[in-house]
Design an enzyme around this catalytic site. Structure first.
Site, PDB file in Angstrom:
ATOM      1  N   GLY A   1       0.806  -1.225   0.000  1.00 54.24           N
ATOM      2  CA  GLY A   1       0.000   0.000   0.000  1.00 54.24           C
ATOM      3  C   GLY A   1       0.834   1.268   0.000  1.00 54.24           C
TER       4      GLY A   1
ATOM      5  N   SER B   1       3.501   3.638  10.639  1.00 55.02           N
ATOM      6  CA  SER B   1       3.580   2.357   9.945  1.00 55.02           C
ATOM      7  C   SER B   1       2.202   1.914   9.511  1.00 55.02           C
ATOM      8  CB  SER B   1       4.183   1.300  10.865  1.00 55.02           C
ATOM      9  OG  SER B   1       3.200   0.826  11.764  1.00 55.02           O
ATOM     10  N   LYS B   2       2.226   0.949   8.622  1.00 57.81           N
ATOM     11  CA  LYS B   2       0.969   0.451   8.101  1.00 57.81           C
ATOM     12  C   LYS B   2       0.127  -0.197   9.194  1.00 57.81           C
ATOM     13  CE  LYS B   2       3.361   0.280   3.769  1.00 57.81           C
ATOM     14  NZ  LYS B   2       3.790  -0.378   2.551  1.00 57.81           N
ATOM     15  N   ARG B   3       0.800  -0.702  10.200  1.00 55.48           N
ATOM     16  CA  ARG B   3       0.110  -1.335  11.319  1.00 55.48           C
ATOM     17  C   ARG B   3      -0.682  -0.322  12.152  1.00 55.48           C
ATOM     18  NH1 ARG B   3      -1.629  -5.989  11.945  1.00 55.48           N
ATOM     19  NH2 ARG B   3      -2.010  -5.271  14.066  1.00 55.48           N
ATOM     20  N   ASP B   4      -0.174   0.927  12.149  1.00 54.50           N
ATOM     21  CA  ASP B   4      -0.822   1.942  12.988  1.00 54.50           C
ATOM     22  C   ASP B   4      -2.297   2.113  12.638  1.00 54.50           C
ATOM     23  OD1 ASP B   4       1.424   2.425  14.423  1.00 54.50           O
ATOM     24  OD2 ASP B   4       2.000   4.243  13.360  1.00 54.50           O
TER      25      ASP B   4
END
Length: 514
Positions: free
Chosen positions: A15, A262-265
């Site tokens: 992404g 980060s993408k996890r956030d």
RNA sequence: GCCGCGUUGGUCAAGGGGUUAAGACGCCUCCCUUUCACGGAGGAGUCACGGGUUCGAAUCCCGUACGUGGUACCA
């Protein structure tokens, strides 16, 4: 001065998040402001990380944002190909030139040997040993092996890499457009791999070669690259000459609630991090944890707002203006005013930008997207002109495009549940009789308009000697179900005579149960 | 650990030797409206710390602390 040429160089591995889009944006603004070209180059030199669809996805994001390049893999250009994997054959000669000039060398160490080195050289003071000037002479490479041995190994087609030979005790400095003077001690930088065993260049070699070949004049990238800048500087010096090197701008990072965003956030803190939803990620997430993050688009953001908020995250023009169209951004943007410090992303402020843009833009700009939202929720929109009027009526209470549904469904269907708490204490026989009588009054209206609707209502209230405000409150619950929306009489006017009466009748039945 | 980069309210930030240290988001109060918003008026809340330099430091210098990035045959 030669024409300004900038590039965005993503690796197609997943992404495109906020930080990436902002880098694109700053590139784009700088190029447009200076009458230059904006190039998108795909950096897919890591074949182990190839993700199908990721490249197309990047362009989908750029298109949604309205930040399309002049040259890229999809629209070509004078320096095609723009995909590094297709430029593989170009890099080797530069690596060899470096070796010939003594600025690089062949290294034959296997992954296991490298791992062993990291164990052997590990000390309390040096927990992460690098392949650098201190250890290179103890490894297996063309610096430690005899010429004959090297030739033999090479002839046998043994897997090997090419590493840059970092000079000892040299100060490498350059002027960054954002940070000004930045300098490094060459002894502390490791001998980065330039050409991998599979023949692909690493980022380090590829950026330099391609920036040169593509005549890039200004190179914008995230600050995470600052540490490896000395390698790139040296490569420019050895290969093409510092006078041809683009001007660097290392953009401050966009931070999440805990460190670099980060993408996890996204899933962790409940706000979007991607421009558009990245389907693969969603699929993975769904499988594993049954959760996923929407992109800004799916969340209900307008591209105008998205661009605007990103531009202001780390840059401002020194005035109090905060709402900028893309044209205004191009007009006012200046790299000198980009911040040096990272900025923490604030979702609340992001929503404010969107709210402002929903209010500012004509409804026609996003009507189609809102219509699709309604259709997806099984509400049919037959009259687009009427729909537009309704959206105009409620737009100021919508922060996200998705808010339009709750703010306007009641124009299309009667309430399913009533906000009981708001009327319980107010509901009595007198009110019941009022609304009962109101239906017959309304029944008699042949020309259904705001004046008459409100007039009859108030006249009857005065006649019955009941406080108008309280009745209006109840009327709203009757029509809408809850305490939201534009003026009650306006709502009644919009939904029409028979629908208004029908909703009152319905409420009379339901309210008797309270 | 080492190297780089940073540090003005909770967040985004203006200001770069003398300011009552702007403004925005968010939060709170009030007005408007017996809805929700919009709009308007107010309010609370800040220069990381310690040393210098200076008549004077948020602004310059040096330390410290803290944060952050890097330290891969990833980008």
């Amino acid at each position: 001065m030669s024409k300004v040429r900038v590039r965005f160089a993503p690796s197609p591995t997943g992404g495109l998040h906020i930080g990436g889009v902002r880098t694109v944006l700053y590139n784009y603004l700088f190029a447009k402001k200076n009458g230059g070209d904006f190039i998108v180059r795909i950096e897919d030199t890591d074949q182990t990380r190839f993700v199908p669809g990721a490249e197309q996805y990047i362009f989908d994001c750029l298109k949604w944002c309205g930040l399309m390049p002049n040259e890229s893999t999809i629209n070509g250009g004078p320096h095609a190909p723009y995909r590094q994997s297709e430029r593989k054959h170009l890099y080797k000669q530069y690596a060899e030139q470096l070796i010939k000039d003594g600025f690089a060398y062949y290294a034959f160490d296997t992954p296991n040997e490298l791992e062993q080195m990291r164990i052997d050289f590990k000390t309390v003071d040096n927990p992460l040993p690098q392949y650098d000037g201190k250890v290179r002479m103890q490894m297996r490479n063309s610096l430690t092996l005899s010429a004959d041995e090297v030739k033999k190994i090479l002839d046998e087609n043994t897997r090997h890499v090419v590493r840059i030979k970092m000079p000892a005790e040299e100060t490498i400095s350059f002027t960054d457009m954002i940070h000004d003077e930045v300098s490094f001690n060459s002894s502390l930088v490791d001998d980065k791999v330039l050409l991998k065993a599979d023949g692909m260049p690493t980022y380090h070699l590829a950026v330099v070669v391609d920036d040169f070949l593509m005549e890039i004049t200004h190179a914008f990238r995230g600050e995470e690259w600052l540490s490896s800048a000395p390698v790139h500087i040296l490569l420019w010096k050895y290969l093409f000459g510092l006078e041809h090197m683009p001007q660097w701008a290392h953009l401050p990072l966009i931070m999440g609630p805990s460190g670099k965003l980060s993408k996890r956030d996204g899933v962790k803190y409940g706000f979007p991090v991607f421009a558009i939803n990245w389907p693969q990620t969603t699929a993975e997430k769904n499988l594993k944890t049954n959760e996923f993050t929407d992109g800004f688009k799916e969340k209900g953001f307008l591209p105008e707002a998205f661009i605007n908020l990103l531009a202001l995250l780390g840059w401002n023009d020194g005035t109090e203006q905060e709402i900028y169209s893309i044209e205004e951004l191009i007009e006012n943007f200046s790299i000198e005013r980009v911040h040096t410090a990272g900025a923490k992303f604030d979702y609340e402020k992001a929503k404010w930008f969107n709210h402002e843009w929903i209010k500012k833009l004509p409804v026609s700009n996003y009507q189609q997207r809102v219509k699709e939202l309604f259709v997806s929720k099984n509400v049919k929109i037959n009259d687009d002109a009427h729909f537009k009027k309704i959206l105009d009526l409620v737009k100021e209470r919508c922060v996200l495009l998705t808010d339009f549904f709750d703010q306007a469904v009641f124009f299309y269907q009667p309430p399913i549940v009533y906000d009981e708490e708001s009327i319980k204490s107010k509901w009595d026989d007198a009110k019941h009789d009022f609304f009962k009588e109101l239906t017959s009054k309304y029944n008699g209206i042949s020309d259904w308009n705001l004046n008459l609707i409100e007039g009859e209502f108030k006249a009857l209230a005065t006649e019955k000697n009941i406080k108008i405000g309280e009745l209006q409150m109840i009327f709203r619950i009757i029509l809408v179900g809850s305490k939201i929306g534009p003026g009650v009489f306006v709502i009644a006017e919009y939904i029409g005579n028979t629908e208004t009466i029908s909703r009152i009748d319905n409420a009379l039945i339901n309210f008797s149960l309270f």
